[in-house]
Design a protein around this motif. Sequence first.
Motif, PDB file in Angstrom:
ATOM      1  N   ASN A   1       0.833  -1.196   0.000  1.00 19.10           N
ATOM      2  CA  ASN A   1       0.000   0.000   0.000  1.00 19.10           C
ATOM      3  C   ASN A   1       0.872   1.252   0.000  1.00 19.10           C
TER       4      ASN A   1
ATOM      5  N   ALA B   1       1.834   4.725   1.210  1.00 20.79           N
ATOM      6  CA  ALA B   1       1.522   5.291   2.526  1.00 20.79           C
ATOM      7  C   ALA B   1       1.798   6.789   2.547  1.00 20.79           C
TER       8      ALA B   1
ATOM      9  N   ASN C   1       1.106   7.372   9.258  1.00 21.18           N
ATOM     10  CA  ASN C   1       0.263   6.327   8.658  1.00 21.18           C
ATOM     11  C   ASN C   1      -0.585   5.750   9.776  1.00 21.18           C
TER      12      ASN C   1
ATOM     13  N   PRO D   1      -3.766  -0.258   8.817  1.00 20.77           N
ATOM     14  CA  PRO D   1      -3.085  -1.046   7.782  1.00 20.77           C
ATOM     15  C   PRO D   1      -3.383  -0.546   6.372  1.00 20.77           C
ATOM     16  N   ASN D   2      -4.615  -0.095   6.107  1.00 23.29           N
ATOM     17  CA  ASN D   2      -4.947   0.399   4.780  1.00 23.29           C
ATOM     18  C   ASN D   2      -4.209   1.679   4.430  1.00 23.29           C
ATOM     19  N   ALA D   3      -3.652   2.336   5.442  1.00 23.73           N
ATOM     20  CA  ALA D   3      -2.880   3.551   5.202  1.00 23.73           C
ATOM     21  C   ALA D   3      -1.388   3.253   5.267  1.00 23.73           C
ATOM     22  N   GLY D   4      -1.032   1.956   5.303  1.00 22.14           N
ATOM     23  CA  GLY D   4       0.380   1.579   5.266  1.00 22.14           C
ATOM     24  C   GLY D   4       1.040   1.414   6.622  1.00 22.14           C
TER      25      GLY D   4
ATOM     26  N   SER E   1       2.250  -0.536   9.806  1.00 22.31           N
ATOM     27  CA  SER E   1       2.460  -1.944  10.149  1.00 22.31           C
ATOM     28  C   SER E   1       2.250  -2.190  11.641  1.00 22.31           C
TER      29      SER E   1
ATOM     30  N   ASN F   1      -3.563   9.039   6.267  1.00 26.27           N
ATOM     31  CA  ASN F   1      -2.199   9.553   6.314  1.00 26.27           C
ATOM     32  C   ASN F   1      -2.279  11.047   6.551  1.00 26.27           C
TER      33      ASN F   1
ATOM     34  N   ARG G   1      -8.058   7.313   3.974  1.00 27.41           N
ATOM     35  CA  ARG G   1      -7.857   6.259   2.974  1.00 27.41           C
ATOM     36  C   ARG G   1      -9.088   5.364   2.933  1.00 27.41           C
TER      37      ARG G   1
ATOM     38  N   ASN H   1      -9.515   3.011  -2.445  1.00 31.38           N
ATOM     39  CA  ASN H   1      -8.215   2.637  -2.994  1.00 31.38           C
ATOM     40  C   ASN H   1      -7.989   3.364  -4.307  1.00 31.38           C
TER      41      ASN H   1
END
Lengths: 334, 334
Positions: free
Chosen positions: A302, A304, B151, B154-157, B159, B274, B299, B302
Amino acid sequence: MPEYRKDPITNRWVIISSERSNRPIEKAELTTSTSIFCPFDKGNEHLTPPEILAFKPQNSKPNDENWWLRVVPNKFPAVTQEKPPIIKKNGMYFSIDGYGYHEVIIETPNHNTTIAYMNDFEVEEIIWAYLQRFNEIKKDKKIKYVQIFKNYGPNAGASLPHPHSQLIATPIIPIFIEEELKGSKAFYNIKKECIFCSIINQEKKENVRIIEENNNFISFEPFAPRFPYETWIIQKEHNSNFGNLDIHLVKDFAKILKNTLLKLNRLLGIFPFNYMIHTSPFDNLNNSYYHWHLEIIPRLTNAAGFEWGSGFFINSVSPENAAQNLKSLEEGFL
Amino acid sequence: MPEYRKDPITNRWVIISSERSNRPIEKAELTTSTSIFCPFDKGNEHLTPPEILAFKPQNSKPNDENWWLRVVPNKFPAVTQEKPPIIKKNGMYFSIDGYGYHEVIIETPNHNTTIAYMNDFEVEEIIWAYLQRFNEIKKDKKIKYVQIFKNYGPNAGASLPHPHSQLIATPIIPIFIEEELKGSKAFYNIKKECIFCSIINQEKKENVRIIEENNNFISFEPFAPRFPYETWIIQKEHNSNFGNLDIHLVKDFAKILKNTLLKLNRLLGIFPFNYMIHTSPFDNLNNSYYHWHLEIIPRLTNAAGFEWGSGFFINSVSPENAAQNLKSLEEGFL
């Protein structure tokens, strides 16, 4: 050791940082739905807007079941032909009514396939559909650019799993195309050569990023890829205009598209991706500095905040490693 | 009726197309993990690289448990200080060794919170950490730009779910900043005014896209947003340099950041996003044409092939509707 790399066409920099691939992050998943109901399946023609184009036997009726490829308007269009594109100004701000075309190319009646697993004829028919719509929309003098693209998998923005591509035609030249045109024009002014032709030469000489090659096309990992396994397909001979492919080129383009996607599939499994065709805009289709091509971007990670904030991409797989991994398939290592 | 809109700073166009919001697409999900184990929790200091900066009582030892905010190098850095940034050329291609800084700002020991739900002091401390690192890294003459970003989800990167931001400092000015600098310089040359100051004036006059305002800052939906609910926070007085905020500005910036995120949270639920701070590069920190600001990008959707292929964004929520929806919260309609 990480490395910054500059894309020679757009001057966009990326960071190649293999260390990053060790961080704990889940691979983007692709839900391959065995969908119960699909508006793109045979028999459901009445559920899409009426077809614009269909490949079918003579004597078929519009919107009947006898097609092997259909093009229909997007049911949820981003742009329409309701109003002409007139510029409006409000203080500092400019806007234009959303004039344009947003179409869906339903590639096959077969719900459960992808280009990698189609036969040559099926893939060629998709390219012919792209070309017919491209050259038809060209007649609309209000349109400057047709973006042909494919979203595969929910992570790549696809809302339906049935094999399909899309096109969006706009009275505005997209900014990425403007940037590529600008970069390639600047190169041409100095070197009197197309920058893409020059890239093809260097790629063939170095031979460390090439994935596939046939008589008329090569596919390769670009030197400064934004995404792991980003892959470009390009015609070997100079050609700025996607719209003027002839029958031999269509066959070779279909073949390399299929084979490149198949290689990626065999290495990465079923993976989400986008591809898009970049070509010259309608008002300048045939020129010496731009070169049409197709870009495949796997959506394994993804983008970011850093990417969205800076336009700088961090890529954890170098294009040389990606090419090597794809090549080792041939050699039977995988 | 869809509409094209031009961002006045970068000349990037977007398509505002509310019709698109009807299409069947799942909302991006945020898995709020009640994580069992987290390297950013108190007591796990030994699991991150040694701290660069920590806010803690006097007499604390480095890397002990007494912190309320820590800055550490990213364990999986995109760039490092191993090698100086020397340009290498290979035929058409340029690269630079990946010199730079990649740091993580661990915002609080509290694993289960976000800026929207922190108290004023906690948010101010985050801003102070940004400022200290920004002004410290400035001393490294090899660095041209520091991108501070967050971020979330998870959808915004992201972890890891523990509240944190990051910064990446590079010897290269990112392309989006270059584009904003170019656009704002061009505007200044004609109008002798900062384009961002001019936008603030029009936004205040129109008052249809403003979300929050205090003595020193406003937050608003930009006229040509790439994403639904994209929101910018900007200092009202002209200031090109994020690095020179004083104590009053830090307080007001923290307040508007918290309140804006809280409003978005109340309307959208817990959502992936983000944010990034845009400021002038180090070699030109104080100037008349650029204006530092923060951009929040939810986010919820997509970006797909069209966006990646063209740089053209399709946004299904107009900024005026987004602002109206956020405003109706205040009026108790939601």
